[in-house]
Design an enzyme around this catalytic site. Structure first.
Site, PDB file in Angstrom:
ATOM      1  N   SER A  61       0.836  -1.193   0.000  1.00  0.00           N
ATOM      2  CA  SER A  61       0.000   0.000   0.000  1.00  0.00           C
ATOM      3  C   SER A  61       0.875   1.249   0.000  1.00  0.00           C
ATOM      4  CB  SER A  61      -0.951  -0.024   1.199  1.00  0.00           C
ATOM      5  OG  SER A  61      -1.932   0.973   1.077  1.00  0.00           O
ATOM      6  N   ASN A  62       0.325   2.394   0.344  1.00  0.00           N
ATOM      7  CA  ASN A  62       1.093   3.645   0.391  1.00  0.00           C
ATOM      8  C   ASN A  62       0.556   4.522   1.516  1.00  0.00           C
ATOM      9  OD1 ASN A  62      -1.062   5.504  -0.720  1.00  0.00           O
ATOM     10  ND2 ASN A  62      -0.906   4.026  -2.392  1.00  0.00           N
ATOM     11  N   HIS A  63       1.160   5.688   1.704  1.00  0.00           N
ATOM     12  CA  HIS A  63       0.856   6.557   2.851  1.00  0.00           C
ATOM     13  C   HIS A  63      -0.310   7.512   2.656  1.00  0.00           C
ATOM     14  CE1 HIS A  63       4.114   5.249   5.374  1.00  0.00           C
ATOM     15  NE2 HIS A  63       4.973   5.408   4.388  1.00  0.00           N
ATOM     16  N   SER A  64      -1.081   7.361   1.589  1.00  0.00           N
ATOM     17  CA  SER A  64      -2.207   8.282   1.380  1.00  0.00           C
ATOM     18  C   SER A  64      -3.172   8.224   2.569  1.00  0.00           C
ATOM     19  CB  SER A  64      -2.953   7.898   0.099  1.00  0.00           C
ATOM     20  OG  SER A  64      -4.142   8.641   0.005  1.00  0.00           O
TER      21      SER A  64
END
Ligand code: C5P
Length: 224
Positions: free
Chosen positions: A29-32
């Protein structure tokens, strides 16, 4: 009222990250944080628009008056976004969609091997906003985001053209006080033949300006 009224205007907004499963307990995933997309949904709804928010996994409350659909993966977001997009006037792709997912999701937990290295085999996810902008029937006015760390405006202009978007919101994420996870942001909104820079401010204030500018450009296009 002081703000423009958008009664009857239908928005679909994507927000947050997507999660791509590797096995039953792990994901990419990512930090959004989803904050910018939720702020856009809140602003549009406050101005009287009909808003559908398609959200990846985030820790945020649903803004007042917004219809929310929760999804996990890019493929789920793709399906939900296209379904909603064909019944929308304006589509804003604010989600940080994972570019790749595991080629095969393991059905049981991956075990630690004896090797020091592990190769993950990834395949490309569908480009959701390009699919929406490429619709030949019931295509909404389509607005993307471009999070960049360098050459922000030129990369954003390239994406405006390559993804066939009507507008793109260029976001310099190299600044520690703006973008991902922050409560503030600064962006430049670009379209064919114009641009407008919006200085560092709260995501709520920025969202109101963006929704106003986007709606204006949408009505210009609809009447010409
Ligand atoms: O190509 P890039 O990921 O930088 O483009 C960002 C824009 O494209 C954002 O509007 C994002 O929501 C959208 N996007 C998408 N589907 C993807 C990747 C990006 O809709 N698979």
């Amino acid at each position: 009222t002081a703000t423009s009224r958008l009664t009857g205007l239908r928005f679909t907004i994507t927000a947050g990250p997507t999660r791509e499963a590797l096995d039953p307990v792990r994901y990419l995933s990512n930090h959004s944080s989803g904050k910018m997309g939720f702020a856009l949904a809140a602003a549009a709804a406050a101005m009287g628009a009909d808003v559908t928010l398609i959200s990846g996994p985030v820790q945020l409350a649903t803004p007042a008056g917004v219809k929310r659909t929760d999804v996990i993966s890019a493929q789920q977001m793709h399906e939900a976004a296209l379904k909603a997009a064909v019944n929308s006037d304006i589509f804003i792709g604010c989600a940080a969609v994972a570019d790749y997912r595991a080629a095969e999701v393991a059905t049981s937990k991956l075990k630690k091997g004896s090797s020091e290295q592990l190769q993950l085999n990834l395949i490309k996810n569908p480009d959701i906003i390009a699919a929406v902008a490429g619709l030949t029937k019931q295509r909404p006015f389509t607005v993307g985001f471009a999070a960049e760390t360098n050459d922000v405006l030129s990369y954003a202009r390239k994406k405006l053209t390559s993804k066939k978007l009507d507008m793109i919101c260029a976001n310099d994420v190299s600044q520690p006080d703006a973008g991902f996870n922050s409560d503030q942001n600064a962006v430049t909104l670009l379209w064919q033949g114009g641009e407008q820079t919006l200085a560092l401010q709260s995501k709520a204030a920025l969202a109101e300006s963006l929704i106003t500018l986007i709606s204006k450009q949408f009505s210009n296009k609809s009447t010409t």
